[in-house]
Design a protein around this motif. Structure first.
Motif, mmCIF file in Angstrom:
data_model
loop_
_atom_site.group_PDB
_atom_site.id
_atom_site.type_symbol
_atom_site.label_atom_id
_atom_site.label_comp_id
_atom_site.label_asym_id
_atom_site.label_seq_id
_atom_site.Cartn_x
_atom_site.Cartn_y
_atom_site.Cartn_z
ATOM 1 N N LEU A 130 4.502 5.840 -5.568
ATOM 2 C CA LEU A 130 5.023 5.243 -4.341
ATOM 3 C C LEU A 130 4.669 3.754 -4.253
ATOM 4 O O LEU A 130 5.468 2.951 -3.770
ATOM 5 C CB LEU A 130 4.500 5.983 -3.119
ATOM 6 C CG LEU A 130 5.021 7.406 -2.918
ATOM 7 C CD1 LEU A 130 4.299 8.082 -1.763
ATOM 8 C CD2 LEU A 130 6.522 7.384 -2.696
ATOM 9 N N LEU A 131 3.490 3.405 -4.738
ATOM 10 C CA LEU A 131 3.080 2.009 -4.730
ATOM 11 C C LEU A 131 3.993 1.187 -5.639
ATOM 12 O O LEU A 131 4.460 0.112 -5.257
ATOM 13 C CB LEU A 131 1.625 1.865 -5.172
ATOM 14 C CG LEU A 131 1.085 0.436 -5.239
ATOM 15 C CD1 LEU A 131 1.143 -0.234 -3.873
ATOM 16 C CD2 LEU A 131 -0.337 0.443 -5.777
ATOM 17 N N GLN B 166 0.844 -1.187 0.000
ATOM 18 C CA GLN B 166 0.000 0.000 0.000
ATOM 19 C C GLN B 166 0.877 1.234 0.000
ATOM 20 O O GLN B 166 1.983 1.230 0.547
ATOM 21 C CB GLN B 166 -0.897 0.014 1.233
ATOM 22 C CG GLN B 166 -1.839 -1.160 1.297
ATOM 23 C CD GLN B 166 -2.714 -1.114 2.528
ATOM 24 O OE1 GLN B 166 -2.723 -0.155 3.293
ATOM 25 N NE2 GLN B 166 -3.472 -2.165 2.747
ATOM 26 N N ALA B 167 0.380 2.298 -0.611
ATOM 27 C CA ALA B 167 1.095 3.573 -0.626
ATOM 28 C C ALA B 167 0.101 4.674 -0.958
ATOM 29 O O ALA B 167 -1.015 4.406 -1.413
ATOM 30 C CB ALA B 167 2.224 3.545 -1.642
ATOM 31 N N ARG C 272 8.357 -2.768 -6.181
ATOM 32 C CA ARG C 272 9.657 -3.108 -6.789
ATOM 33 C C ARG C 272 10.793 -3.189 -5.779
ATOM 34 O O ARG C 272 11.863 -3.685 -6.107
ATOM 35 C CB ARG C 272 9.989 -2.094 -7.868
ATOM 36 C CG ARG C 272 9.088 -2.222 -9.064
ATOM 37 C CD ARG C 272 9.462 -1.250 -10.142
ATOM 38 N NE ARG C 272 8.563 -1.434 -11.263
ATOM 39 C CZ ARG C 272 8.314 -0.526 -12.162
ATOM 40 N NH1 ARG C 272 8.908 0.656 -12.091
ATOM 41 N NH2 ARG C 272 7.493 -0.766 -13.155
ATOM 42 N N SER C 273 10.570 -2.717 -4.584
ATOM 43 C CA SER C 273 11.624 -2.764 -3.571
ATOM 44 C C SER C 273 11.858 -4.213 -3.142
ATOM 45 O O SER C 273 11.046 -5.098 -3.404
ATOM 46 C CB SER C 273 11.257 -1.915 -2.358
ATOM 47 O OG SER C 273 10.302 -2.576 -1.562
#
Length: 82
Positions: free
Chosen positions: A22-23, A16-17, A28-29
């Motif tokens: 940001l999502l 969630q973002a 992808r992080s």
């Protein structure tokens, strides 16, 4: 399927973002989604966490392998993985 199971168990999506950008960055992080609560069976938590791994090579290689993991969790015998 892993995302849907996670959402069913947690009541929200695994990532969630506040914005789409940001999502996408969050997805992808290399940071995994929050862990499922310890009151869920460990085997089920492992199955869902494996389905949500970032690297596809770390996930179940086929739907049959995922089905076999669920069958084992449920105590069913599996005929094969083909």
């Amino acid at each position: 399927v892993g995302v849907m199971l996670y959402e069913l168990m947690m009541g929200h999506l695994p990532f969630q973002a506040e914005s789409r950008e940001l999502l996408e960055r969050r997805i992808r992080s290399s940071e995994p989604p929050p862990h499922l609560p310890p009151n869920y069976p460990p085997a089920l938590r492992r199955i869902i966490q494996r389905m949500l791994r970032r690297n596809p090579a770390d996930r179940f290689p086929t739907p049959g392998h995922a089905q076999a993991a669920f069958d084992e969790f449920l105590g069913k015998e599996t005929a094969g993985l083909d």
